[in-house]
Design a protein around this motif. Structure first.
Motif, PDB file in Angstrom:
ATOM      1  N   GLN A   1       0.825  -1.194   0.000  1.00 16.61           N
ATOM      2  CA  GLN A   1       0.000   0.000   0.000  1.00 16.61           C
ATOM      3  C   GLN A   1       0.868   1.256   0.000  1.00 16.61           C
ATOM      4  N   VAL A   2       0.388   2.261  -0.669  1.00 14.49           N
ATOM      5  CA  VAL A   2       1.042   3.559  -0.712  1.00 14.49           C
ATOM      6  C   VAL A   2       0.011   4.609  -0.334  1.00 14.49           C
ATOM      7  N   GLN A   3       0.389   5.482   0.553  1.00 13.19           N
ATOM      8  CA  GLN A   3      -0.472   6.616   0.900  1.00 13.19           C
ATOM      9  C   GLN A   3       0.124   7.877   0.277  1.00 13.19           C
ATOM     10  N   LEU A   4      -0.723   8.637  -0.378  1.00 15.11           N
ATOM     11  CA  LEU A   4      -0.280   9.827  -1.096  1.00 15.11           C
ATOM     12  C   LEU A   4      -0.937  11.071  -0.513  1.00 15.11           C
ATOM     13  N   ALA A   5      -0.178  12.141  -0.438  1.00 12.82           N
ATOM     14  CA  ALA A   5      -0.711  13.394   0.074  1.00 12.82           C
ATOM     15  C   ALA A   5      -0.199  14.543  -0.782  1.00 12.82           C
ATOM     16  N   GLU A   6      -1.131  15.265  -1.404  1.00 22.63           N
ATOM     17  CA  GLU A   6      -0.770  16.415  -2.225  1.00 22.63           C
ATOM     18  C   GLU A   6      -0.707  17.680  -1.377  1.00 22.63           C
ATOM     19  N   SER A   7       0.107  18.617  -1.818  1.00 17.64           N
ATOM     20  CA  SER A   7       0.173  19.932  -1.187  1.00 17.64           C
ATOM     21  C   SER A   7       0.637  20.936  -2.226  1.00 17.64           C
ATOM     22  N   GLY A   8       0.523  22.205  -1.884  1.00 11.30           N
ATOM     23  CA  GLY A   8       1.025  23.249  -2.762  1.00 11.30           C
ATOM     24  C   GLY A   8      -0.028  23.982  -3.561  1.00 11.30           C
ATOM     25  N   GLY A   9      -1.292  23.552  -3.446  1.00 12.60           N
ATOM     26  CA  GLY A   9      -2.336  24.249  -4.154  1.00 12.60           C
ATOM     27  C   GLY A   9      -2.595  25.631  -3.554  1.00 12.60           C
ATOM     28  N   GLY A  10      -3.383  26.414  -4.249  1.00 13.49           N
ATOM     29  CA  GLY A  10      -3.711  27.737  -3.752  1.00 13.49           C
ATOM     30  C   GLY A  10      -4.357  28.577  -4.829  1.00 13.49           C
ATOM     31  N   VAL A  11      -4.393  29.870  -4.577  1.00 14.22           N
ATOM     32  CA  VAL A  11      -4.974  30.823  -5.507  1.00 14.22           C
ATOM     33  C   VAL A  11      -3.846  31.652  -6.123  1.00 14.22           C
ATOM     34  N   VAL A  12      -3.863  31.761  -7.436  1.00 14.90           N
ATOM     35  CA  VAL A  12      -2.809  32.499  -8.145  1.00 14.90           C
ATOM     36  C   VAL A  12      -3.435  33.238  -9.315  1.00 14.90           C
TER      37      VAL A  12
ATOM     38  N   SER B   1       2.667  31.062 -11.193  1.00 14.98           N
ATOM     39  CA  SER B   1       3.193  29.702 -11.067  1.00 14.98           C
ATOM     40  C   SER B   1       2.836  29.104  -9.718  1.00 14.98           C
ATOM     41  N   LEU B   2       2.750  27.794  -9.692  1.00 15.42           N
ATOM     42  CA  LEU B   2       2.608  27.020  -8.471  1.00 15.42           C
ATOM     43  C   LEU B   2       3.389  25.727  -8.631  1.00 15.42           C
ATOM     44  N   ARG B   3       3.848  25.191  -7.525  1.00 12.22           N
ATOM     45  CA  ARG B   3       4.459  23.867  -7.547  1.00 12.22           C
ATOM     46  C   ARG B   3       3.696  22.958  -6.592  1.00 12.22           C
ATOM     47  N   LEU B   4       3.129  21.918  -7.146  1.00 13.15           N
ATOM     48  CA  LEU B   4       2.435  20.913  -6.349  1.00 13.15           C
ATOM     49  C   LEU B   4       3.415  19.822  -5.959  1.00 13.15           C
ATOM     50  N   SER B   5       3.211  19.295  -4.754  1.00 10.53           N
ATOM     51  CA  SER B   5       4.021  18.190  -4.263  1.00 10.53           C
ATOM     52  C   SER B   5       3.122  17.003  -3.952  1.00 10.53           C
ATOM     53  N   CYS B   6       3.668  15.826  -4.120  1.00 11.97           N
ATOM     54  CA  CYS B   6       2.963  14.592  -3.777  1.00 11.97           C
ATOM     55  C   CYS B   6       3.918  13.757  -2.936  1.00 11.97           C
ATOM     56  N   ALA B   7       3.639  13.707  -1.650  1.00 14.58           N
ATOM     57  CA  ALA B   7       4.475  12.948  -0.727  1.00 14.58           C
ATOM     58  C   ALA B   7       3.882  11.568  -0.511  1.00 14.58           C
TER      59      ALA B   7
ATOM     60  N   ALA C   1      -8.799  23.702 -10.941  1.00 12.71           N
ATOM     61  CA  ALA C   1      -9.284  22.335 -10.725  1.00 12.71           C
ATOM     62  C   ALA C   1      -8.740  21.818  -9.405  1.00 12.71           C
ATOM     63  N   VAL C   2      -9.268  20.682  -8.999  1.00 18.37           N
ATOM     64  CA  VAL C   2      -8.645  19.905  -7.927  1.00 18.37           C
ATOM     65  C   VAL C   2      -7.631  18.973  -8.589  1.00 18.37           C
ATOM     66  N   TYR C   3      -6.415  19.017  -8.122  1.00 22.49           N
ATOM     67  CA  TYR C   3      -5.333  18.218  -8.691  1.00 22.49           C
ATOM     68  C   TYR C   3      -5.040  17.021  -7.792  1.00 22.49           C
ATOM     69  N   TYR C   4      -4.958  15.852  -8.415  1.00 23.76           N
ATOM     70  CA  TYR C   4      -4.717  14.601  -7.711  1.00 23.76           C
ATOM     71  C   TYR C   4      -3.422  13.966  -8.191  1.00 23.76           C
TER      72      TYR C   4
END
Length: 124
Positions: A1-12, A17-23, A92-95
């Motif tokens: 199993q892998v658990q994923l968590a996105e971060s870095g979204g926001g309003v621009v 530019s934005l950088r999304l991360s997936c840990a 959008a919501v990014y996954y």
């Protein structure tokens, strides 16, 4: 199993530019192909970008090619989506998603594990 968590979204603002991360946690993320998908209000979720587990192969949707860059940091078990020259239609919501397969895919059905998503809003 892998658990994923996105971060870095926001309003621009448009053009920004934005950088999304997936840990990742759980099994070694470095052995998974990884993709980014997005879902805008009232629309189906769509493919954005994908990177093979080795980092040697990348795919992009035509709508983001030349503006977005997918990358990985193996030491941190983190994948990134650098988004430049953002447009209102990128809202959008990014996954992020992980795929155990041998061949890199752009199809949602091929991805086995998914994060909860992070909201990206681009104002005009």
């Amino acid at each position: 199993q892998v658990q994923l968590a996105e971060s870095g979204g926001g309003v621009v603002q448009a053009g920004g530019s934005l950088r999304l991360s997936c840990a990742a946690s759980g099994r070694a993320f470095n052995h998974y192909n990884m993709g980014w998908f997005r879902q805008a209000p009232g629309k189906e979720r769509e493919f954005v970008a994908a990177i093979s587990w080795s980092g040697g192969t990348t795919y992009y949707a035509d709508s983001v090619k030349g503006r977005f860059t997918i990358s990985s940091d193996s030491a941190k078990s983190t994948k990134y989506l650098q988004m430049n020259r953002l447009k209102p239609e990128d809202t959008a919501v990014y996954y992020c998603a992980a795929d155990e397969g041998f061949v890199l895919s752009t199809e949602q059905s091929e991805f086995d594990f998914w994060g909860q998503g992070t909201q990206v809003t681009v104002s005009s």
